[in-house]
Design an enzyme around this catalytic site. Sequence first.
Site, PDB file in Angstrom:
ATOM      1  N   GLY A   1       1.121 -10.829  10.402  1.00  0.00           N
ATOM      2  CA  GLY A   1       2.007 -10.357  11.507  1.00  0.00           C
ATOM      3  C   GLY A   1       2.125 -11.550  12.475  1.00  0.00           C
ATOM      4  O   GLY A   1       3.063 -11.590  13.253  1.00  0.00           O
TER       5      GLY A   1
ATOM      6  N   GLU B   1       8.163   2.772  15.212  1.00  0.00           N
ATOM      7  CA  GLU B   1       9.176   3.068  13.939  1.00  0.00           C
ATOM      8  C   GLU B   1       9.404   4.917  14.046  1.00  0.00           C
ATOM      9  O   GLU B   1       8.521   5.342  14.527  1.00  0.00           O
ATOM     10  CB  GLU B   1       8.715   2.487  12.619  1.00  0.00           C
ATOM     11  CG  GLU B   1       8.658   0.991  12.503  1.00  0.00           C
ATOM     12  CD  GLU B   1       8.624   0.841  11.354  1.00  0.00           C
ATOM     13  OE1 GLU B   1       7.288   0.427  10.758  1.00  0.00           O
ATOM     14  OE2 GLU B   1       9.469   0.679  10.589  1.00  0.00           O
TER      15      GLU B   1
ATOM     16  N   ASN C   1       0.882  -1.240   0.017  1.00  0.00           N
ATOM     17  CA  ASN C   1      -0.107  -0.048   0.046  1.00  0.00           C
ATOM     18  C   ASN C   1       0.858   1.171  -0.194  1.00  0.00           C
ATOM     19  O   ASN C   1       0.479   2.267  -0.680  1.00  0.00           O
ATOM     20  CB  ASN C   1      -1.099  -0.087   1.363  1.00  0.00           C
ATOM     21  CG  ASN C   1      -0.475  -0.036   2.466  1.00  0.00           C
ATOM     22  OD1 ASN C   1       0.666  -0.419   2.571  1.00  0.00           O
ATOM     23  ND2 ASN C   1      -1.079   0.643   3.592  1.00  0.00           N
TER      24      ASN C   1
ATOM     25  N   CYS D   1      -3.459   2.017   6.458  1.00  0.00           N
ATOM     26  CA  CYS D   1      -3.559   1.481   7.695  1.00  0.00           C
ATOM     27  C   CYS D   1      -4.073   2.493   8.810  1.00  0.00           C
ATOM     28  O   CYS D   1      -4.901   1.955   9.855  1.00  0.00           O
ATOM     29  CB  CYS D   1      -2.395   0.960   8.284  1.00  0.00           C
ATOM     30  SG  CYS D   1      -0.912   1.737   8.147  1.00  0.00           S
TER      31      CYS D   1
ATOM     32  N   GLY E   1       2.042  -4.889   7.494  1.00  0.00           N
ATOM     33  CA  GLY E   1       1.025  -5.626   6.609  1.00  0.00           C
ATOM     34  C   GLY E   1      -0.095  -6.142   7.612  1.00  0.00           C
ATOM     35  O   GLY E   1      -0.442  -5.524   8.578  1.00  0.00           O
ATOM     36  N   SER E   2      -0.523  -7.169   7.157  1.00  0.00           N
ATOM     37  CA  SER E   2      -1.933  -7.592   7.959  1.00  0.00           C
ATOM     38  C   SER E   2      -1.750  -8.035   9.025  1.00  0.00           C
ATOM     39  O   SER E   2      -0.700  -8.502   9.430  1.00  0.00           O
ATOM     40  CB  SER E   2      -2.640  -8.521   6.896  1.00  0.00           C
ATOM     41  OG  SER E   2      -1.978  -9.702   6.803  1.00  0.00           O
ATOM     42  N   THR E   3      -2.469  -8.124  10.061  1.00  0.00           N
ATOM     43  CA  THR E   3      -2.576  -8.583  11.406  1.00  0.00           C
ATOM     44  C   THR E   3      -2.456  -9.958  11.506  1.00  0.00           C
ATOM     45  O   THR E   3      -1.723 -10.575  12.311  1.00  0.00           O
ATOM     46  CB  THR E   3      -3.731  -8.036  12.072  1.00  0.00           C
ATOM     47  OG1 THR E   3      -3.755  -6.596  12.443  1.00  0.00           O
ATOM     48  CG2 THR E   3      -3.777  -8.747  13.710  1.00  0.00           C
TER      49      THR E   3
ATOM     50  N   GLU F   1       3.799  -3.625  12.283  1.00  0.00           N
ATOM     51  CA  GLU F   1       3.004  -2.638  11.851  1.00  0.00           C
ATOM     52  C   GLU F   1       1.902  -3.229  11.201  1.00  0.00           C
ATOM     53  O   GLU F   1       1.979  -3.644  10.117  1.00  0.00           O
ATOM     54  CB  GLU F   1       3.674  -1.499  10.953  1.00  0.00           C
ATOM     55  CG  GLU F   1       4.966  -0.802  11.590  1.00  0.00           C
ATOM     56  CD  GLU F   1       4.406   0.242  12.706  1.00  0.00           C
ATOM     57  OE1 GLU F   1       3.386   0.325  13.090  1.00  0.00           O
ATOM     58  OE2 GLU F   1       5.327   0.795  13.254  1.00  0.00           O
TER      59      GLU F   1
END
Length: 455
Positions: free
Chosen positions: A214, A434, A133, A265, A209-211, A231
């Site tokens: 992750g 971050e 994204n 996000c 990326g996606s949960t 993240e």
Amino acid sequence: MTHAHHEVVNPATGEVIETVPATSAAEVDAAVARAAKAQEGWAAAAPADRARLLRRFAGVVDEHIEELARLEVREAGHTIGNARWEAGNVRDLLDFAAGGVERLNGRQIPVAGGLDITILEPLGVIGVIAPWNFPMPIAAWGTAPALAAGNAVLLKPAETTPLTALRLAELALEAGLPEHLFQVLPGAGDVTGNALVEHPGVAKIVFTGSTRVGKSIMATSAPLVKRVTLELGGKSPNIVFADSDLGAAAAATPMSFLDNSGQDCCARTRILVQRTVYDRFLDLLAPAIESVIVGDPADEKTQMGPLISQIQLDRVRSYVPDDLPGIRGSAPDGPGFWFAPTVLTDIAPDAPAACEEVFGPVAAVLPFDDEADAIRLANATDYGLSGSIWTRDIGRALRVSRAVAAGNLSVNSHSSVRYSTPFGGYKQSGLGRELGPDALTAFTETKNVFISTEA
Ligand code: NAD
């Protein structure tokens, strides 16, 4: 031997624009060995020299902003204005990180019988796994501070968007960064990405990326006690109080969830509006949504482009049955992955579109009664990435900022990301931070050394 490839598709036309070879697990292994060797020299170099090379890298990126931006328009469908900002963000991150190289200070701690100091040492080889994204900024959020702290970086871009990452690796060499210090390894998540996560020679994974993925990366990292920064997703609230400047709040709302076609996000996809001004707010919001310019991302006037892929389009559509009441903007027909801006009104708080991350240009509006009710609704999610609070009451702005469990809040604006301020999620939106003043520290191990003066 046949080699796996990924097709890169222009999301505005559906056409294949490039085919990129995928990196096998064996190739990841070889890349880790090369990176480890390069890292030794890099960590041993004078801090001022490392800083100078990173500044030079920033300079070379700056000379290629337009080229990188055009590439991002083609591979990701970002509007040209956004893409220029994104390439500029890479330059700024490198500059900011370069400034940290000579300021990565340890501490001297008072103790009896000697001297106690801490040393911040690089971790070694860092794996950065990026989503599609925001391919450039997110790659750089991990890469720039990791390099600045004395590490090597292996970057795995998303399958759909490897082109700007590959170009950045070329520019790094052009700037004079040591060979193999920063390598880009395109490939599938479950092959190339997984090989990085499982590799004992990779000290830390920075994943965005996606949960779902992750969580699996955290589990795969556990046996090695590998460090992770995660993240992940979000379902962020945009809380509009009756005492706010309603016109300003309504005018700012469309791009708070339509920027990057909602594939953000931090998108404020739950619009919570105080009941006493609910109807008036929707009256102000409707024309603002309907006038958003959706179309060719290369056109300077365009505010919103296509979604990234057919898969993403199908996914977004599945959340929005035709009979759901709402405000709808316009989008082009024909080739490309288009979805019109959509605000769902009269939606149940537990409907999937109101509580799951849609990752498209779709928001749900929900009414609330008072401050306590707003906070309850805002926190009624497993996510906690960002949020906005619109009010003229400074006490309320501070109370609600403290009460909402999210990493990045903004008052009377929709700002989330600055390279100089920390960024990350509460709850299932992530782990670690971050950017910001401590960005480099996340890529170091603290070593404590006690030197006896008694001997
Ligand atoms: P994704 O999780 O599908 O993929 C992200 C990256 O992980 C890709 O490079 C993919 O190839 C890789 N991957 C997939 N499976 C893997 C595995 N088993 N092992 C290692 N790597 C693997 O996410 P996406 O669809 O590319 O991105 C969208 C998601 O990213 C959204 O949920 C969004 O909220 C989130 N996101 C979060 C932030 C943030 O900072 N919190 C920023 C941007 C996007």
